[in-house]
Design a protein around this motif. Structure first.
Motif, PDB file in Angstrom:
ATOM      1  N   ARG A 118       0.858  -1.184   0.000  1.00  0.00           N
ATOM      2  CA  ARG A 118       0.000   0.000   0.000  1.00  0.00           C
ATOM      3  C   ARG A 118       0.895   1.235   0.000  1.00  0.00           C
ATOM      4  N   TYR A 119       0.601   2.143  -0.905  1.00  0.00           N
ATOM      5  CA  TYR A 119       1.367   3.383  -0.991  1.00  0.00           C
ATOM      6  C   TYR A 119       0.479   4.532  -0.525  1.00  0.00           C
ATOM      7  N   ILE A 120       1.029   5.384   0.350  1.00  0.00           N
ATOM      8  CA  ILE A 120       0.258   6.503   0.920  1.00  0.00           C
ATOM      9  C   ILE A 120       1.097   7.766   0.782  1.00  0.00           C
ATOM     10  N   ARG A 121       0.424   8.851   0.407  1.00  0.00           N
ATOM     11  CA  ARG A 121       1.105  10.133   0.281  1.00  0.00           C
ATOM     12  C   ARG A 121       0.129  11.249   0.627  1.00  0.00           C
ATOM     13  N   LEU A 122       0.655  12.289   1.268  1.00  0.00           N
ATOM     14  CA  LEU A 122      -0.118  13.479   1.596  1.00  0.00           C
ATOM     15  C   LEU A 122      -0.099  14.414   0.393  1.00  0.00           C
ATOM     16  N   SER A 123      -1.239  15.003   0.104  1.00  0.00           N
ATOM     17  CA  SER A 123      -1.316  15.919  -1.034  1.00  0.00           C
ATOM     18  C   SER A 123      -0.528  17.186  -0.743  1.00  0.00           C
ATOM     19  N   ASP A 124      -0.143  17.880  -1.817  1.00  0.00           N
ATOM     20  CA  ASP A 124       0.628  19.108  -1.648  1.00  0.00           C
ATOM     21  C   ASP A 124      -0.153  20.166  -0.882  1.00  0.00           C
ATOM     22  N   SER A 125      -1.464  20.116  -0.950  1.00  0.00           N
ATOM     23  CA  SER A 125      -2.297  21.074  -0.212  1.00  0.00           C
ATOM     24  C   SER A 125      -2.404  20.724   1.265  1.00  0.00           C
ATOM     25  N   ARG A 126      -1.928  19.522   1.643  1.00  0.00           N
ATOM     26  CA  ARG A 126      -1.941  19.023   3.009  1.00  0.00           C
ATOM     27  C   ARG A 126      -3.362  18.859   3.563  1.00  0.00           C
ATOM     28  N   LYS A 127      -4.328  18.674   2.632  1.00  0.00           N
ATOM     29  CA  LYS A 127      -5.713  18.520   3.060  1.00  0.00           C
ATOM     30  C   LYS A 127      -6.259  17.124   2.805  1.00  0.00           C
ATOM     31  N   HIS A 128      -5.553  16.376   1.966  1.00  0.00           N
ATOM     32  CA  HIS A 128      -6.039  15.039   1.616  1.00  0.00           C
ATOM     33  C   HIS A 128      -4.904  14.034   1.739  1.00  0.00           C
ATOM     34  N   LEU A 129      -5.297  12.791   2.023  1.00  0.00           N
ATOM     35  CA  LEU A 129      -4.360  11.675   2.082  1.00  0.00           C
ATOM     36  C   LEU A 129      -4.711  10.730   0.940  1.00  0.00           C
ATOM     37  N   HIS A 130      -3.786  10.556   0.017  1.00  0.00           N
ATOM     38  CA  HIS A 130      -4.013   9.686  -1.143  1.00  0.00           C
ATOM     39  C   HIS A 130      -3.343   8.340  -0.901  1.00  0.00           C
ATOM     40  N   TRP A 131      -3.997   7.253  -1.366  1.00  0.00           N
ATOM     41  CA  TRP A 131      -3.423   5.922  -1.164  1.00  0.00           C
ATOM     42  C   TRP A 131      -3.910   4.967  -2.246  1.00  0.00           C
ATOM     43  N   GLY A 132      -3.185   3.889  -2.364  1.00  0.00           N
ATOM     44  CA  GLY A 132      -3.557   2.863  -3.321  1.00  0.00           C
ATOM     45  C   GLY A 132      -2.819   1.574  -3.030  1.00  0.00           C
ATOM     46  N   ASP A 133      -3.415   0.421  -3.402  1.00  0.00           N
ATOM     47  CA  ASP A 133      -2.814  -0.899  -3.203  1.00  0.00           C
ATOM     48  C   ASP A 133      -2.199  -1.382  -4.507  1.00  0.00           C
ATOM     49  N   PHE A 134      -1.034  -2.025  -4.407  1.00  0.00           N
ATOM     50  CA  PHE A 134      -0.295  -2.531  -5.564  1.00  0.00           C
ATOM     51  C   PHE A 134       0.194  -3.942  -5.258  1.00  0.00           C
ATOM     52  N   ASP A 135       0.300  -4.753  -6.304  1.00  0.00           N
ATOM     53  CA  ASP A 135       0.767  -6.128  -6.138  1.00  0.00           C
ATOM     54  C   ASP A 135       2.234  -6.159  -5.726  1.00  0.00           C
ATOM     55  N   GLU A 136       3.003  -5.193  -6.170  1.00  0.00           N
ATOM     56  CA  GLU A 136       4.422  -5.138  -5.808  1.00  0.00           C
ATOM     57  C   GLU A 136       4.876  -3.678  -5.858  1.00  0.00           C
ATOM     58  N   LYS A 137       6.039  -3.420  -5.207  1.00  0.00           N
ATOM     59  CA  LYS A 137       6.576  -2.073  -5.213  1.00  0.00           C
ATOM     60  C   LYS A 137       7.012  -1.682  -6.614  1.00  0.00           C
ATOM     61  N   GLU A 138       6.710  -0.474  -6.961  1.00  0.00           N
ATOM     62  CA  GLU A 138       7.137   0.024  -8.252  1.00  0.00           C
ATOM     63  C   GLU A 138       8.404   0.862  -8.080  1.00  0.00           C
ATOM     64  N   GLU A 139       9.257   0.812  -9.089  1.00  0.00           N
ATOM     65  CA  GLU A 139      10.487   1.585  -9.005  1.00  0.00           C
ATOM     66  C   GLU A 139      10.183   3.075  -8.982  1.00  0.00           C
ATOM     67  N   GLN A 140       9.252   3.498  -9.775  1.00  0.00           N
ATOM     68  CA  GLN A 140       8.824   4.885  -9.790  1.00  0.00           C
ATOM     69  C   GLN A 140       7.698   5.076  -8.769  1.00  0.00           C
ATOM     70  N   THR A 141       7.860   6.069  -7.907  1.00  0.00           N
ATOM     71  CA  THR A 141       6.797   6.316  -6.930  1.00  0.00           C
ATOM     72  C   THR A 141       5.554   6.794  -7.659  1.00  0.00           C
ATOM     73  N   PRO A 142       4.411   6.262  -7.291  1.00  0.00           N
ATOM     74  CA  PRO A 142       3.174   6.636  -7.986  1.00  0.00           C
ATOM     75  C   PRO A 142       2.868   8.127  -7.803  1.00  0.00           C
ATOM     76  N   SER A 143       2.282   8.705  -8.825  1.00  0.00           N
ATOM     77  CA  SER A 143       1.850  10.097  -8.712  1.00  0.00           C
ATOM     78  C   SER A 143       0.554  10.159  -7.927  1.00  0.00           C
ATOM     79  N   THR A 144       0.248  11.322  -7.434  1.00  0.00           N
ATOM     80  CA  THR A 144      -0.969  11.472  -6.643  1.00  0.00           C
ATOM     81  C   THR A 144      -2.206  11.168  -7.483  1.00  0.00           C
ATOM     82  N   ALA A 145      -2.160  11.553  -8.730  1.00  0.00           N
ATOM     83  CA  ALA A 145      -3.327  11.330  -9.598  1.00  0.00           C
ATOM     84  C   ALA A 145      -3.593   9.855  -9.840  1.00  0.00           C
TER      85      ALA A 145
END
Length: 712
Positions: free
Chosen positions: A521-548
């Motif tokens: 599971r990858y979790i990141r705080l939005s640049d506005s610091r108002k939302h927490l974005h997350w998503g589940d993945f089968d494996e770690k990706e070399e490139q960190t996922p974008s918020t979108a």
């Protein structure tokens, strides 16, 4: 108005029947307390009857008569009938306790008479003299009187002990106040030789303190007065007594015989020794100025030590004679210093008015241990124990002459710790043993603690304000650091290390034994610091996922609480109003973090987590608190960053040990950096008492490079 029973009472007192006289004397005890009745009793001719009863009766009749006469004197009546010799004879010869009580009460009134409040305008002649002078003729006939008086202090009857001690107090106070400089020390020494100090010391440590409180406290106050009087007697080597005392100290040191020299007439005489008094530890060859502060009291303490420990005194001087001069402990100065330390510790200079306040404190019957100081009575033994400690510390620290003030401070702390920390029942033997075995390292720790408290008193308000300011700055700094961790995002494993997410159950042994994570599971705080974005993945990706690209989204405004086991061992730091919730803590505790919130009423869409209300109040109204998101950092450090980061986003205080340590570290470093900027001559006045003085020389940096560091 005259009492109607007075005539009958007088008739009964003159009766030939023992029973009638006894009953009349018994009733008179209570009636005579009334000054008006006492006056009418004397005017009606009752005084000769009462005096005859005292001279002729025995047993209880005599006891009642003595008690009545004592109370008559208390109301300032009947002085013309006083017979000192008869009363002193009763104290010496009578074995009955109830008779002794009344006799001693009469003597207390006689001795205290010059200080009676109602007699200030009356001229005292030899015929009506009070005080110790009034008893001297009778004591000359019965020289064993004082010895018998001190013996009564060991009586099992507390009232008799109190009366005896009250009489001793009156004699001491009268002697100190009215006798000349050479007389009162003789009287004090006499009663001390009879064992009054030991007897009173036993009473002060006994369980009968409540019945004897007032005379014991008066004796303690008189002991202070005595010490003060001895201190106030200046040492004058022209006085024979003072000259003999200091000469005895010198002779006890086993001095070498001075070489002989011839005078003008050819006769041989001893050559003057230029190191006679400095050898004993005095500052100069004239010892008199060294006694300026402690007076004759200091000379007495030094003389007592030398007399009782003569072999030790000679041995120390012999050892010092073969050592370097700067390493020798000045014995005389050390002895005088111990006297001054004890004088200060027991507050001997405190006025009688302040001592009288202690009487009021005794009314509660709970302040005995604070008010009574039995160890004061063992002044001489405390002085010797303190001097031994001084010598031991001097040797243990390898002190030199310039270190004398440092050893003085250590001994002062030792006395405050051991003597000041002792309770009322602690024996002098225990104090001596503890002072002899007190470790230097522990003494240094106490010294540093006291120094820290002193600095806290002086600098406290300034430092506390600076600390609060720097802690706020440190909190803001760490808050930004923690939130930046959330902005950077992180991967968290799913599966093996989690509890059943559907049931929310705890971690079990079977779940811990599962193989590696099934997903991430990858979790990141939005640049506005108002939302927490997350998503589940089968494996770690070399490139960190974008918020979108992250499907999950949580509006932080609907978050109600954060639950975690991270702080299970640090519950004391959690405030009552915190949004943090604790999970059960057992051997399977993990770093799992759970975010709870109030979901808005869904208007469609496949994921309720991604739909949030614009207003928290509307989201929470009518909604049930639900789990919005769970994740498990792989280390306590990461868990601290994410847990406290989330709490700070919710305007809560951080609660993990790691974060609080970091805040304290930053604020402490900030304080030390500020203190590095404090100059000797700052206008803030931090360094007091140095106005008009030149500051210390600033070290030069000539010849130094930049290869250095600060150890903070």
């Amino acid at each position: 108005m005259q009492s109607p029973n007075l005539a009958d009472l007088l008739s009964s007192l003159s009766s030939h029947e023992d029973a009638g006289r006894k009953m009349a004397a018994f009733k008179l005890q209570s009636l005579i307390n009334d000054p008006s009745f006492a006056e009418h009793f004397v005017l009606a001719g009752g005084l000769p009857l009462l005096r005859s009863l005292i001279l002729e009766s025995t047993g209880n009749t005599l006891a009642y008569s003595l008690a009545s006469f004592a109370r008559l004197l208390e109301v300032d009546q009947g002085w013309e009938a006083v017979d000192d010799r008869v009363v002193v004879e009763l104290v010496v010869c009578q074995p009955l306790v109830n008779i002794l009580r009344g006799a001693m009460a009469i003597l207390v009134s006689i001795v205290s008479r010059p200080f009676h409040a109602d007699r200030s305008s009356q001229v005292i002649t030899p015929d009506n003299a009070g005080g110790f002078q009034a008893l001297k003729p009778a004591i000359a006939i019965y020289p064993q009187f004082l010895e018998m008086l001190v013996t009564r202090l060991s009586s099992a009857d507390h009232a008799l002990c109190a009366n005896a001690l009250q009489l001793i107090n009156s004699l001491m106070r009268d002697a100190i106040t009215n006798d000349n400089e050479t007389e009162w020390p003789k009287f004090i020494k006499r009663i001390q030789d009879l064992g009054v100090i030991k007897a009173v010391y036993v009473l002060m440590q006994s369980s009968a303190l409540q019945d004897l409180a007032h005379p014991l406290l008066e004796f303690q106050a008189l002991t202070k007065i005595l010490l003060r009087r001895w201190r106030d007697v200046p040492v004058d080597l022209l006085k024979p007594e003072h000259r003999r005392t200091i000469k005895a100290v010198h002779l006890s040191s086993n001095p070498e015989k001075p070489p002989q020299q011839e005078d003008r007439n050819g006769a041989s005489k001893p050559k003057h020794n230029p190191y006679k008094w400095r050898r004993l530890g005095f500052t100069a060859e004239n010892p008199e100025p060294d006694f300026a502060d402690m007076g004759f009291l200091g000379m007495m303490d030094l003389s007592d030590y030398v007399r009782k420990h003569q072999d030790e005194f000679q041995r120390i001087l012999l050892e010092q004679s073969v050592s370097l001069e700067q390493t020798r402990c000045p014995l005389a100065r050390a002895s005088l210093t111990i006297t001054a330390i004890l004088f200060e510790h027991f507050e001997v200079d405190r006025m009688d008015l302040e001592d009288s306040k202690s009487y009021l404190a005794l009314e509660s019957r709970t302040n005995f241990d604070k008010v009574f100081k039995p160890l004061l009575l063992h002044w001489g033994r405390l002085h010797v124990a303190g001097l031994h400690a001084f010598l031991r510390l001097w040797k243990a620290t390898g002190a030199e002459t310039d270190d004398f003030p440092k050893i003085v401070e250590l001994v002062r702390i030792l006395v405050e710790s051991v003597v000041g920390g002792a309770d009322r029942t602690t024996g002098i033997e225990e104090i001596e043993k503890e002072m002899a075995s007190f470790e230097y390292s522990k003494l240094r720790e106490l010294q540093m603690e006291l120094l820290e408290l002193t600095y806290e008193d002086v600098w406290g308000p300034h430092l506390r304000g600076a600390k609060d300011e720097l802690r706020g700055e440190g909190l803001q700094f760490v808050k930004e650091q923690r939130i930046r961790c959330l902005l950077a995002g992180a991967w968290f494993p799913n599966g093996a290390t989690y509890s059943d997410q559907e049931t929310g159950g705890p971690v079990t042994e079977s779940s811990l034994l599962r193989s590696g994570p099934e997903s991430y599971r990858y979790i990141r705080l939005s640049d506005s610091r108002k939302h927490l974005h997350w998503g589940d993945f089968d494996e770690k990706e070399e490139q960190t996922p974008s918020t979108a690209s992250l499907p999950g989204k949580i509006d932080l405004s609907i978050v109600s609480s954060v639950a975690s086991n991270v702080t299970a061992n640090d519950r004391s730091s959690i405030k009552s109003d915190s949004t943090l919730k604790e999970l059960p803590h057992d051997k399977f505790t993990t770093t799992k973090i759970t975010i709870h919130g109030y979901l808005p009423k869904s208007r469609g869409g496949r994921d309720g987590h991604s739909r949030t209300s614009s207003k928290t109040s509307s989201a929470r109204s009518g909604s049930k608190e639900s789990v919005l998101l769970t994740f498990q950092p792989q280390s306590h450090s990461a868990a601290s960053e994410w847990l406290d980061g989330l709490l700070m986003l919710l305007d809560q205080q951080p609660i993990t040990t790691e974060t609080n340590k970091l805040i304290n570290l930053i604020s402490d470093y900030g304080l030390k950096v500020r203190l590095l900027n404090v100059r000797f001559n700052d206008d803030e006045g931090i360094v007091e008492g140095l106005d008009g003085m030149d500051g210390p020389q600033i070290p030069s940096r000539d010849g130094l490079d930049e290869d250095y560091y600060y150890e903070i």
